[in-house]
Design a protein around this motif. Structure first.
Motif, mmCIF file in Angstrom:
data_model
loop_
_atom_site.group_PDB
_atom_site.id
_atom_site.type_symbol
_atom_site.label_atom_id
_atom_site.label_comp_id
_atom_site.label_asym_id
_atom_site.label_seq_id
_atom_site.Cartn_x
_atom_site.Cartn_y
_atom_site.Cartn_z
ATOM 1 N N MET A 14 0.985 -1.137 0.225
ATOM 2 C CA MET A 14 0.125 -0.081 -0.135
ATOM 3 C C MET A 14 0.741 1.268 -0.082
ATOM 4 S SD MET A 14 -2.544 -1.424 2.992
ATOM 5 C CE MET A 14 -2.851 -3.064 3.037
ATOM 6 N N GLY A 15 2.242 1.311 0.194
ATOM 7 C CA GLY A 15 3.022 2.353 0.218
ATOM 8 C C GLY A 15 3.269 3.214 -1.083
ATOM 9 N N ALA A 16 3.034 2.289 -1.903
ATOM 10 C CA ALA A 16 3.302 3.025 -3.161
ATOM 11 C C ALA A 16 2.043 3.970 -3.450
ATOM 12 C CB ALA A 16 3.741 2.296 -4.551
ATOM 13 N N THR A 17 1.080 3.572 -3.224
ATOM 14 C CA THR A 17 -0.119 4.343 -3.285
ATOM 15 C C THR A 17 -0.329 5.481 -2.480
ATOM 16 O OG1 THR A 17 -1.157 2.205 -3.824
ATOM 17 C CG2 THR A 17 -2.774 3.926 -3.255
ATOM 18 N N LEU A 18 0.278 5.333 -1.154
ATOM 19 C CA LEU A 18 0.288 6.591 -0.333
ATOM 20 C C LEU A 18 1.353 7.486 -0.793
ATOM 21 C CD1 LEU A 18 0.498 4.709 3.334
ATOM 22 C CD2 LEU A 18 -1.603 5.793 2.436
ATOM 23 N N GLY A 28 -0.860 11.251 3.219
ATOM 24 C CA GLY A 28 -1.145 9.848 3.400
ATOM 25 C C GLY A 28 -0.683 9.365 4.797
ATOM 26 N N VAL A 29 -1.511 8.349 5.427
ATOM 27 C CA VAL A 29 -1.066 7.817 6.675
ATOM 28 C C VAL A 29 -1.357 6.309 6.715
ATOM 29 C CG1 VAL A 29 -3.519 8.418 7.650
ATOM 30 C CG2 VAL A 29 -1.510 7.828 9.061
ATOM 31 N N LEU A 30 -0.229 5.654 7.568
ATOM 32 C CA LEU A 30 -0.595 4.181 7.317
ATOM 33 C C LEU A 30 -0.828 3.879 8.879
ATOM 34 C CD1 LEU A 30 0.250 1.188 6.710
ATOM 35 C CD2 LEU A 30 2.613 1.538 7.150
ATOM 36 N N LEU A 31 -1.737 3.123 9.084
ATOM 37 C CA LEU A 31 -2.210 2.562 10.122
ATOM 38 C C LEU A 31 -2.049 0.960 10.042
ATOM 39 C CD1 LEU A 31 -3.801 2.665 12.826
ATOM 40 C CD2 LEU A 31 -6.002 2.314 11.664
ATOM 41 N N LEU A 63 10.282 9.260 5.143
ATOM 42 C CA LEU A 63 10.811 9.299 3.616
ATOM 43 C C LEU A 63 9.642 9.572 2.635
ATOM 44 C CD1 LEU A 63 13.321 9.096 1.727
ATOM 45 C CD2 LEU A 63 12.808 6.619 1.650
ATOM 46 N N LEU A 64 8.598 9.161 2.706
ATOM 47 C CA LEU A 64 7.339 9.309 1.813
ATOM 48 C C LEU A 64 6.507 10.506 2.182
ATOM 49 C CD1 LEU A 64 6.043 5.416 1.367
ATOM 50 C CD2 LEU A 64 7.825 6.610 0.042
ATOM 51 N N GLY A 65 7.105 11.136 3.371
ATOM 52 C CA GLY A 65 6.123 12.330 3.447
ATOM 53 C C GLY A 65 4.819 12.083 4.092
ATOM 54 N N TRP A 170 9.807 4.825 -3.157
ATOM 55 C CA TRP A 170 8.858 3.588 -2.293
ATOM 56 C C TRP A 170 9.869 2.359 -2.204
ATOM 57 C CZ3 TRP A 170 7.099 -0.744 -5.670
ATOM 58 C CH2 TRP A 170 6.462 -1.703 -4.804
ATOM 59 N N MET A 171 10.708 2.260 -3.204
ATOM 60 C CA MET A 171 11.755 1.045 -3.060
ATOM 61 C C MET A 171 12.480 1.252 -1.987
ATOM 62 S SD MET A 171 10.966 -1.619 -5.198
ATOM 63 C CE MET A 171 12.549 -2.457 -5.776
#
Ligand SMILES: [Zn+2]
Length: 226
Positions: A14-18, A28-31, A63-65, A170-171
């Motif tokens: 899901m990280g590339a989508t965020l 974008g937030v990852l839960l 890193l992804l902001g 993302w990588m």
């Protein structure tokens, strides 16, 4: 908002989508519902591995902001019940995401299956204005499921997102995880997800892409002409 059972699922699937949403001017937030600590290799204690997972997630999302939030459910024992659904509902009401990405239900992993069910109920609860929680209700407008090697049963993507502008970043973010290059187990996540983005790109006419599956409810369109 990406909602994953384990941080690795969050970043790898899901990280590339965020990253793409953030890059396009969104946020974008990852839960993550757990630390994924029980994926520890034999030479690292579970608790220490959990903290390594937390640090990797914080670094990756920085890193992804975007931001990361990790709940404290035990890995492999994430419960699907009203308590967990309401805990995720509260995070949705606090973060107010327009779009949510989570696990598809066709998974052999019980944490992934439970995460799928929790997110469904959490979105329902978040929207229910008469359900009193600390924060007012919030409506999520779109729900997608991520392309995950562990959730592949009947996964049928219908949406392809161009991730070329964020692919390298993302990588790099995924590389903060000890498991990314197969250091903790047999599965070569980097090779799989790196080349999956190429394969999905071939199918959609982009250099790199992420494939998503829409929730069945949002596939119904009401139109007077097509
Ligand atoms: Zn997982």
């Amino acid at each position: 908002m990406a909602i994953a059972a384990h941080p690795g699922d969050g970043l790898f699937t899901m990280g590339a989508t965020l990253a793409r949403q953030i890059e396009s001017g969104g946020s974008g937030v990852l839960l993550s519902l757990s630390l994924g600590e029980k994926g520890a290799p034999k030479n690292i204690p579970v608790k220490q591995y959990g903290e390594m997972q937390r640090t990797a997630t914080e670094k990756a999302m920085r890193l992804l902001g975007g931001d990361s939030i990790i709940l404290s459910y035990p890995d492999a024992e994430i419960p699907f019940n009203d308590e967990s659904s309401k805990a995720v509902c509260d995070v949705i009401r606090e973060q107010k995401p327009d779009i949510v990405v989570t696990h598809w239900s066709g998974s052999w992993h019980k944490d992934h299956q439970n995460c799928h069910l929790i997110v469904h109920d959490a979105i329902f609860y978040a929207d229910l204005a008469t359900l009193e929680r600390k924060r007012p209700s919030h409506t999520v407008s779109k729900l997608y499921y991520a392309d995950n090697w562990e959730d592949a049963t009947n996964f049928q993507p219908d949406t392809y997102l161009d991730i070329e502008p964020v692919y390298e970043k993302w990588m790099k973010a995924c590389d903060f995880y000890p498991m990314w290059r197969g250091q903790t187990g047999f599965f070569r996540y980097n090779d799989y997800y790196g080349s999956l983005a190429v394969m999905r790109g071939c199918l959609s006419g982009f250099k790199y892409a992420v494939a998503l599956m829409s929730d069945s409810e949002q596939r119904m369109r009401k139109a007077q002409s097509l």
